[in-house]
Design a protein around this motif. Structure first.
Motif, short mmCIF file in Angstrom:
data_model
loop_
_atom_site.label_atom_id
_atom_site.label_comp_id
_atom_site.label_asym_id
_atom_site.label_seq_id
_atom_site.Cartn_x
_atom_site.Cartn_y
_atom_site.Cartn_z
N ALA A 70 28.12 120.47 124.71
CA ALA A 70 28.68 120.14 126.09
C ALA A 70 28.58 120.72 127.06
CB ALA A 70 30.17 120.73 125.10
N TYR A 71 28.18 122.19 127.18
CA TYR A 71 27.18 122.78 128.31
C TYR A 71 26.51 121.45 128.92
CZ TYR A 71 30.50 126.75 127.92
OH TYR A 71 32.08 127.51 128.18
N ARG A 72 25.52 121.67 128.86
CA ARG A 72 24.48 120.61 128.99
C ARG A 72 24.23 119.66 128.97
NH1 ARG A 72 20.54 125.89 128.90
NH2 ARG A 72 18.95 123.98 129.45
N LEU A 73 24.86 118.24 128.00
CA LEU A 73 25.31 117.98 128.40
C LEU A 73 26.12 116.60 128.63
CD1 LEU A 73 23.20 116.21 124.41
CD2 LEU A 73 21.63 116.91 126.87
N PRO A 74 26.00 115.62 129.06
CA PRO A 74 28.03 115.04 129.45
C PRO A 74 28.11 114.48 127.97
CG PRO A 74 25.55 113.30 130.73
CD PRO A 74 25.16 114.63 129.66
N GLY A 75 29.38 114.79 128.33
CA GLY A 75 30.27 114.30 126.78
C GLY A 75 29.61 113.44 125.80
N GLY A 76 29.84 112.15 127.15
CA GLY A 76 29.43 110.72 125.99
C GLY A 76 27.71 110.71 125.75
N ILE A 77 27.60 111.81 126.13
CA ILE A 77 25.96 111.60 125.39
C ILE A 77 26.15 112.98 124.03
CG2 ILE A 77 23.12 112.24 125.63
CD1 ILE A 77 24.06 109.59 127.22
N ALA A 78 26.37 113.61 124.29
CA ALA A 78 26.77 114.44 123.62
C ALA A 78 27.42 114.12 122.25
CB ALA A 78 27.65 116.08 123.54
N ALA A 79 28.56 113.48 122.62
CA ALA A 79 28.95 112.41 121.61
C ALA A 79 28.62 111.28 120.92
CB ALA A 79 30.41 111.99 122.42
N VAL A 80 27.73 110.81 121.40
CA VAL A 80 26.51 109.92 120.81
C VAL A 80 25.65 110.43 119.59
CG1 VAL A 80 25.20 109.37 122.81
CG2 VAL A 80 25.33 107.81 120.92
N VAL A 81 24.51 111.33 120.22
CA VAL A 81 24.11 112.10 119.25
C VAL A 81 24.73 112.87 118.67
CG1 VAL A 81 22.39 113.76 119.10
CG2 VAL A 81 22.88 112.60 121.63
N MET A 82 25.77 113.26 118.20
CA MET A 82 26.54 113.83 117.50
C MET A 82 26.56 112.71 116.03
SD MET A 82 26.56 116.75 117.39
CE MET A 82 28.68 117.17 116.18
N SER A 83 26.72 110.87 116.98
CA SER A 83 27.60 109.52 115.67
C SER A 83 26.53 109.78 114.70
CB SER A 83 27.93 108.75 116.32
OG SER A 83 26.23 108.34 117.52
N VAL A 121 34.73 98.23 117.92
CA VAL A 121 33.34 98.47 116.85
C VAL A 121 33.46 99.81 116.15
CG1 VAL A 121 30.71 98.27 116.49
CG2 VAL A 121 31.73 96.64 118.48
N ILE A 122 33.48 100.40 117.12
CA ILE A 122 34.15 101.97 116.29
C ILE A 122 35.05 102.05 115.15
CG2 ILE A 122 34.77 104.46 116.56
CD1 ILE A 122 32.88 104.60 119.04
N PHE A 123 36.25 101.26 115.43
CA PHE A 123 37.34 101.46 115.11
C PHE A 123 36.58 100.20 113.51
CE2 PHE A 123 40.51 98.43 112.72
CZ PHE A 123 41.22 99.89 112.68
N VAL A 135 25.11 101.30 111.39
CA VAL A 135 25.07 101.07 112.60
C VAL A 135 25.65 100.91 113.24
CG1 VAL A 135 23.28 98.88 113.07
CG2 VAL A 135 23.16 100.21 111.00
N MET A 136 27.19 100.10 112.87
CA MET A 136 28.13 99.73 113.69
C MET A 136 28.10 101.37 114.91
SD MET A 136 30.43 96.93 111.69
CE MET A 136 31.59 97.04 112.99
N GLY A 137 28.61 102.59 114.28
CA GLY A 137 29.04 103.78 114.54
C GLY A 137 28.17 104.20 115.75
N THR A 138 26.72 103.50 115.47
CA THR A 138 26.35 104.61 116.59
C THR A 138 25.98 103.53 117.51
OG1 THR A 138 24.52 105.51 115.10
CG2 THR A 138 23.90 104.64 117.13
N GLY A 139 25.94 101.81 116.99
CA GLY A 139 25.95 100.80 117.94
C GLY A 139 27.97 101.15 118.75
#
Length: 308
Positions: free
Chosen positions: A86-99, A273-275, A126-130
């Protein structure tokens, strides 16, 4: 009836990732900067000690090291890596990797729990990550290597923690609050010496810092982990892992509502798509068995002997 109970359990369990999705905003806006170990320790240890005092029961036998392992995976290492990301990445990028976490859970559940890898789960991964990629799409951006490694490590810790929590269960006679307290305390105690050795104390705490820490201790740790472990007990392992995809959705919505960030059509599609991925990852109601028609009794042939 059982399917309705599963839906209610999934909805309640999904509140935990929703709260964790707000961690990105709380970290950057309310907490002292560049102190992930302080943030992680304060998130886990105070709440864990309160739950231990409330439950008045310590682990016994094999549960000493099991509580330590679960505390490190579910709380200590996971939260530390989450804060670093969270400190070193934009919040969204951190979230996509954690997905990527549901992918790891599908594999681990197959290896250690004997759960069959189903095509619908692969499709949901696949759908979740996409969907998360669409959600956080911002064009070209610079990525920090340490932040990326921390995000991947956090996903692996979360996946391993979910799998082992499901495999070991909860010891008989131990309440859910006490079980959560064991893990929060173990995770916090493991982090405590690293925090004291590697980080200095902030010069002072502002009112915003106090609010941020109070939020992390109560909602971000105690309440969220109680409902999370309850969900792991009652739902299939893979189903729980897909609920974690709600975290980046909440992070994005909070950025839109609180920080005046834009919300594009691609992001809305990503949320949809996530839903769908979360829905696909949930257990299906058993197919009704066809009613068996009772077989007709065998016909009996009565032989008649003609009268003389």
């Amino acid at each position: 009836m059982k399917n309705r109970q599963n839906l209610l359990t999934a909805a309640l369990t999904g509140l935990a990732p929703a709260v964790w999705g707000s961690t990105y905003l709380v970290t950057t806006e309310l907490l002292p900067p560049n102190r992930p170990l302080l943030a992680t320790t304060m998130r886990a240890l105070p709440g864990g000690l309160v739950l231990l005092a409330f439950g008045r029961k310590l682990p016994v036998g094999v549960w000493w090291w099991r509580a330590l392992v679960l505390g490190v995976l579910n709380i200590g290492a996971f939260n530390f890596l989450l804060f670093v990301a969270a400190y070193r990445l934009p919040g969204g990028i951190a979230a996509v990797v954690m997905s990527a976490q549901p992918v790891f859970v599908v594999i681990l559940a197959s290896l250690f729990l004997g759960e069959r890898i189903r095509l619908v789960h692969a499709l949901a991964c696949v759908m979740g990550t996409g969907g998360v990629m669409l959600l956080v799409f911002r064009g070209a951006t610079s990525l920090d290597t340490i932040g990326l490694v921390a995000a991947v490590g956090g996903a692996l810790c979360m996946a391993s923690g979910i799998t082992l929590t499901k495999r070991w269960g909860r010891p008989e006679g131990v309440g859910l609050l006490t079980f959560t307290g064991w893990q929060l305390t173990a995770g916090g105690l493991v982090l405590l010496p690293f925090w004291l050795a590697l980080e200095d104390l902030p010069d002072g705490l502002t009112g915003s810092n106090v609010i941020g820490f109070a939020y992390l201790i109560t909602l971000g740790a105690v309440l969220s982990y109680v409902v999370w472990f309850r969900g792991i007990e009652r739902l299939p392992t893979v189903a729980v892992s897909f609920l974690a995809l709600g975290s980046p959705v909440v992070a994005t919505l909070l950025g839109y509502l609180v920080k005046d960030q834009t919300l594009s059509a691609l992001q809305v599609i990503g949320m949809a798509v996530i839903f769908l991925a979360v829905v696909l990852g949930q257990p299906r109601p058993p197919e009704p068995k066809p009613e068996e028609t009772p077989s007709a009794p065998p016909s009996t042939t009565v032989s008649r002997t003609p009268a003389p």
